[in-house]
Design a protein around this motif. Structure first.
Motif, mmCIF file in Angstrom:
data_model
loop_
_atom_site.group_PDB
_atom_site.id
_atom_site.type_symbol
_atom_site.label_atom_id
_atom_site.label_comp_id
_atom_site.label_asym_id
_atom_site.label_seq_id
_atom_site.Cartn_x
_atom_site.Cartn_y
_atom_site.Cartn_z
ATOM 1 N N HIS A 841 0.847 -1.184 0.000
ATOM 2 C CA HIS A 841 0.000 0.000 0.000
ATOM 3 C C HIS A 841 0.883 1.234 0.000
ATOM 4 C CE1 HIS A 841 -3.539 -2.446 1.075
ATOM 5 N NE2 HIS A 841 -2.619 -3.196 1.690
ATOM 6 N N TYR A 843 0.766 5.371 0.482
ATOM 7 C CA TYR A 843 -0.063 6.484 0.956
ATOM 8 C C TYR A 843 0.599 7.796 0.567
ATOM 9 C CZ TYR A 843 -2.001 2.752 3.792
ATOM 10 O OH TYR A 843 -2.555 1.577 4.205
ATOM 11 N N HIS A 927 -3.097 4.821 -2.183
ATOM 12 C CA HIS A 927 -4.175 5.424 -1.396
ATOM 13 C C HIS A 927 -3.984 6.929 -1.309
ATOM 14 C CE1 HIS A 927 -5.432 1.536 0.400
ATOM 15 N NE2 HIS A 927 -4.150 1.235 0.237
ATOM 16 N N ASP A 933 -5.671 1.463 6.799
ATOM 17 C CA ASP A 933 -4.313 1.739 7.263
ATOM 18 C C ASP A 933 -4.082 1.020 8.588
ATOM 19 O OD1 ASP A 933 -1.813 2.768 7.674
ATOM 20 O OD2 ASP A 933 -2.522 4.751 8.312
#
Length: 951
Positions: A841, A843, A927, A933
């Motif tokens: 992921h 961010y 994201h 998260d």
RNA sequence: GCAAGGGUGCCCGAGCGGCCAAAGGGGGAGGACUUAAGAUCCUCUGGUAUAGGCCUUCGAGGGUUCGAAUCCCUUCCCUUGCACCA
């Protein structure tokens, strides 16, 4: 294969007269490089020297200048005479050198007995090799410095200087071999290289009807003279010197007779007859005793010295020795004299007492006059007194004066009053000529000099320097030093090839003097080569070069006008290129002569100074056989590879190092470039026409990135080449660009088989510019590719690629950096975590962090207080604690990452997402918020540095 | 001695106040490709660390600065030129 294409293009250029430069309405650029002295074959060191101007000439031609790059042969001077002589004598070393190192065929060797044949042979070879290298020379202007027409030009030059009073007769001490009957340079010596010539003052001490001529480096110490030294063990003679009866050693007479005319021995002198007697100090009138001393050399100076024990360690210790030697004292009846001899202080210098000689003898622990350290003591004291000493106050007329000045003043006064004269001697011995004979210092007294010592001339020449661009810039200081330092230069010679002085036919003009303004000659050489030397009188050159009417011209008026116009078109010289070791003579002379002969608007505008060449880390030297001939290198690697290597491995003013491994690397690089061209056509899938590239709208960041990089490199390479930075230019236009192209190809590898029009457009554009960027360096390869892929005309004649600012965008650059950094970071973390990763992921930083970054950037330094204050003032986020945390981080980051404004990270990452997935090998999710998260990583996200979470 | 220039990672060399553990090449290691070798391409090449970090390094020693391979001072070492020779 390369050999063929090189030959092919060379002849095409020739047929098209591509490099024959004639005046037209374009802006001109005239550059020259020091012409070679062809006494041997051309090696790769020469290759560098002549490739630099060629690259520059080609570059400037593409920039739209009318460029003149000529070449000629400097064949005047003495070296070939010596070579011819050694060949004639069948000197095995020379024969071997010329056969093995210079590559002269065995059957040709005997012909080298003729010096003119040597220069003809090698200048022809140079010419051929220069053509093989593809140099863009205008050969119609070629000449040799012994051509009758050139000689007329040199006669004009030297006469012009003579009439201005800048050539004058004089005398000068030179190292001389009596056996060869010729002055010798350092390179002619078997022993004694670098030994200096000292000026000694000969002071005349009267004794009865004779004169003891004492030699000294330090005439100011005459006021401290206490006695005279003679060496009882050497031969002295009585010499008639214009009516004076001098006493010197036999050897000194031999040396002196080379400096003073009509110095005849009229008798022998037994030193023992003089020792114990008194002689008169010419300056003070004091009566001084004559003592024996073993340290007095028979060959140095006159073999007679006066003793000044206060400042001369040798005198001091010899006096001590003698005082302790009762045998000597009684032998020479010195009782009652010797006791009264005490040092008389003359100089003071910081760190020494009243009798400096005594101090230094004590410090060095010298025990007697034969001690080896005596030399060291003398040197040390001499130096410090010269630079810092003062004459003691009690001495009338000179008290308080600096030693340096007192010496000069006193010397002149003594000479004026006929109390002294000058002689010269070697600072060290022996100095042995190649012939095996001992050299002497000879005064050449009917020698002609260029008056470089003339202060007005020097001043004017400094103005020439002032107006010039010197590359590299640091050398300018060097030039200034040399222009000031240069003294009168002996410009006439007895042996060698060259032009005779028009007004004094026994002399030849020295070969450096005949090549100072020859660039002027290039501009008109194509006319003069077919003219009758008889027509090239002073009035002709006065008119053509100076627009001065000074007499009858036998050349038709319109012809004179045409020649004059051509000179005025090309002159002044824009760039002069030459090797580093010519700064102190040739390049300085060039400035001197231009300042004297030409008006300001004809003075040279720029000078580029070259470094040397190394071969696998060792100094290149023909005489040691440590060279690679240029023709061999061309055969082995092709001219383009040689050119490319020489230009890429070092900047012109640095020393380059020819290493085979790296040359091979360069060769592969060039092959890669050819293959790249083929690959572009391959990607396109149909025949490539660079003359007509189909434009498409680019959407992928990576495509834009490639064009951004290309233009950046064009800009850098152009700027570098403007100031002769060939290495920097190639760094950008070849190596770094290749790296970027490799990266681009890697990034779009999945598109290469799809005839993607964006990729085709980008690659074609790159190739088209690239061929032109490399054309000055590897002209043959570039012509070939240019022709093959549809370029119009000769690449040598197309325009230089222009930097297109619209393609340059630092956000594009940053975008690719972001992608690469993400991959790098993920890879690194993966390596450390070692756990299986299934999903990654990413961010992104929220807007307020970008604003905070911007504020920090404006503050400019990691001042957290100030950054916080402004951030809160701007109300960028409501959690102040979090702002403080991030501000601290940014404070650190700001020194490492430059802020260039906000970039759309989401768009960038999504654009490259397939590539990133491919590189990482698992799923990637980007994201923009922290809705998912689990490990609270999102808060780590920073501008340009998204947070990463792996699971 | 005088003058000029220079000391950067295994080597050559760029950088000359913060994107610098330091461009680029060479060499070395690993991987892809290939029947194999070569060429080519990718990764690594100061140390250390199980979350992108930390520590040490640009001849040596001091200093200036929030911050120095980069600026200043001192010191050591190297290279080149110093003339009648192209």
């Amino acid at each position: 294969m390369s050999d063929n294409i090189e030959k092919k293009w060379q002849s095409k250029w020739k047929d098209a007269k591509l490099f024959e430069s004639n005046p037209d309405d374009r802006e001109k650029l005239f550059l020259t490089v020091a012409f070679p002295y062809p006494s041997g074959a051309m090696h790769i060191g020469h290759g560098r020297t002549y490739t630099v101007p060629d690259v520059y000439a080609r570059f400037k031609r593409m920039e739209g200048f009318n460029v003149l790059f000529p070449m000629a042969w400097h064949v005047t001077g003495a070296p070939v005479i010596g070579i011819a002589d050694r060949i004639k004598r069948k000197d095995p070393w020379t024969l071997d050198l010329y056969e093995r190192v210079h590559g002269v065929p065995k059957e040709t060797l005997p012909k080298l007995e003729d010096p003119e044949y040597i220069v003809k042979y090698f200048s022809t070879e140079y010419h051929e090799v220069m053509e093989e290298m593809g140099y863009s020379i205008d050969w119609r202007r070629e000449f040799r410095t012994i051509d009758p027409t050139y000689k007329k030009f040199i006669e004009w030059q030297i006469t012009t200087l003579y009439e201005k009073g800048l050539v004058a007769k004089g005398e000068h001490p030179v190292k001389y071999c009596p056996n060869c009957d010729n002055p010798v340079g350092d390179h002619d010596l078997l022993e004694g290289e670098g030994v200096g010539v000292n000026e000694l003052t000969l002071l005349k001490f009267k004794i009865d009807d004779k004169i003891l001529v004492t030699a000294t480096l330090r005439p100011e110490t005459i006021v401290g003279a206490t006695n005279i030294w003679l060496n009882p063990d050497v031969e002295y003679v009585l010499v008639d010197a214009e009516g004076e009866n001098w006493v010197v050693t036999k050897e000194a007479h031999y040396n002196l007779s080379n400096q003073i005319k009509d110095l005849n021995i009229i008798g022998e002198i037994n030193p023992n007859d003089l020792i114990g007697k008194m002689a008169t100090n010419p300056f003070t009138g004091d009566e001084l005793p004559i003592f024996p001393a073993s340290f007095v050399s028979a060959s140095y100076g006159s073999g007679v010295v006066f003793s000044e024990p206060a400042d001369a360690p040798a005198d001091y210790i010899a006096l001590q020795d003698l005082k302790n030697n009762s045998e000597m004292i009684s032998k020479y009846n010195l009782n009652g004299i010797i006791e009264n001899v005490q040092p008389i202080p003359v100089c003071t210098v910081k760190g020494y007492g009243e009798i400096p000689a005594a101090d230094i003898i004590e410090r060095l622990g010298i025990t007697d006059q034969n001690d080896e350290k005596l030399h060291e003591a003398t040197n040390e004291l001499y130096k410090i007194q010269h630079s810092k000493g003062k004459i003691i106050d009690s001495i009338p007329g000179f008290g308080g004066m600096k030693v340096r000045f007192a010496r000069e003043d006193l010397k002149n006064e003594l000479i004026d009053k006929n109390m002294a004269t000058i002689m010269y001697d070697f600072a060290e011995r022996p100095v042995v000529c190649r012939c095996g004979n001992n050299c002497v210092v000879k005064i050449m007294d009917d020698q002609w000099f260029m008056k470089y010592g003339n202060e007005d001339w020097t001043q004017k020449t400094l103005e020439v320097l002032e107006g010039e661009t010197i590359i590299p810039h640091e050398i300018k200081n060097n030039f200034e030093y040399y222009l000031n330092w240069l003294d009168d230069w002996a410009c006439s010679r007895k042996v060698g090839l060259g032009t005779r002085l028009p007004w004094d036919n026994q002399w030849l003009i020295e070969p450096l003097t005949d090549s100072t303004i020859y660039m002027s000659y290039y501009s008109i050489a194509k006319y003069l080569r077919d003219m009758d030397p008889e027509d090239l009188n002073k009035a002709f050159f006065d008119k053509v070069l100076l627009n001065k009417d000074s007499g009858d011209i036998t050349v038709p008026e319109d012809k004179v006008k045409e020649i004059q116009d051509e000179f005025n078109y090309w002159y002044p010289l824009d760039w002069r290129l030459s090797a580093k070791d010519l700064v102190g003579n040739h390049l300085s002379f060039l400035m001197f002569h231009h300042s004297a002969i030409y008006p300001k608007d004809k003075w040279p505008k720029g000078t580029v100074v070259f470094g040397m060449g190394l071969l696998e880390g060792n100094k290149m030297s023909s005489s040691k056989g440590n060279v690679i001939l240029l023709k061999d290198a061309i055969k082995d690697y092709s001219a383009d590879v040689v050119r490319l290597f020489l230009m890429a491995s070092a900047e012109p003013w640095q020393d380059f190092d020819w290493r085979e491994k790296e040359v091979l690397g360069t060769k592969r690089r060039l092959e890669w470039f050819r293959e790249f061209a083929a690959k572009v056509e391959d990607v396109k899938g149909s025949s490539l026409n660079l003359n007509n590239i189909e434009k498409v709208e680019l959407t992928r960041t990576i495509d834009l990135w490639m064009l951004n990089q290309l233009n950046q490199h064009i800009k850098n390479a152009t700027e570098a080449l403007e100031v002769f930075q060939t290495r920097q230019a190639l760094q950008d236009s070849l190596f770094l660009l290749k790296k970027d192209v490799d990266h681009y190809l890697y990034r779009v590898k999945h598109l290469l088989d799809l005839n993607d029009e964006g990729v085709v457009y980008v690659l074609s554009t790159v190739l088209e510019s690239w061929i032109r960027l490399l054309a000055p360096f590897t002209p043959h390869t570039c012509e070939e590719l240019w022709a093959k892929y549809g370029g119009e005309g000769f690449v040598s004649q197309t325009s230089w690629p222009e930097y297109d600012a619209s393609f340059v965008d630092n956000k594009i650059e940053k975008s690719e950096e972001l992608v690469q950094n993400i991959i790098k970071d993920i890879t690194q973390i993966k390596k450390m975590v070692k756990d299986e990763v299934s999903k990654i992921h990413i961010y992104l930083a929220p807007d307020w962090k970008w604003e905070l970054y911007k504020i920090a950037d404006e503050v400019g330094k990691p001042d957290i207080g100030q950054i916080m204050g402004r951030a809160i003032g701007a109300n960028i986020y409501d959690d102040k604690k979090e702002i403080a945390n991030v501000a601290k981080k940014i404070g650190r980051e700001i020194t490492k990452t430059r802020y260039i404004g906000k970039i759309n990270e989401e768009e960038i990452l999504l654009d490259a997402i397939d590539y990133i997935k491919d590189e990482i090998g698992c799923e990637i999710i980007v994201h923009t918020d922290d809705s998912y998260d689990p490990q609270n990583k999102a808060r780590n996200a920073m501008p340009y540095k998204p947070a990463i979470f792996m699971e």
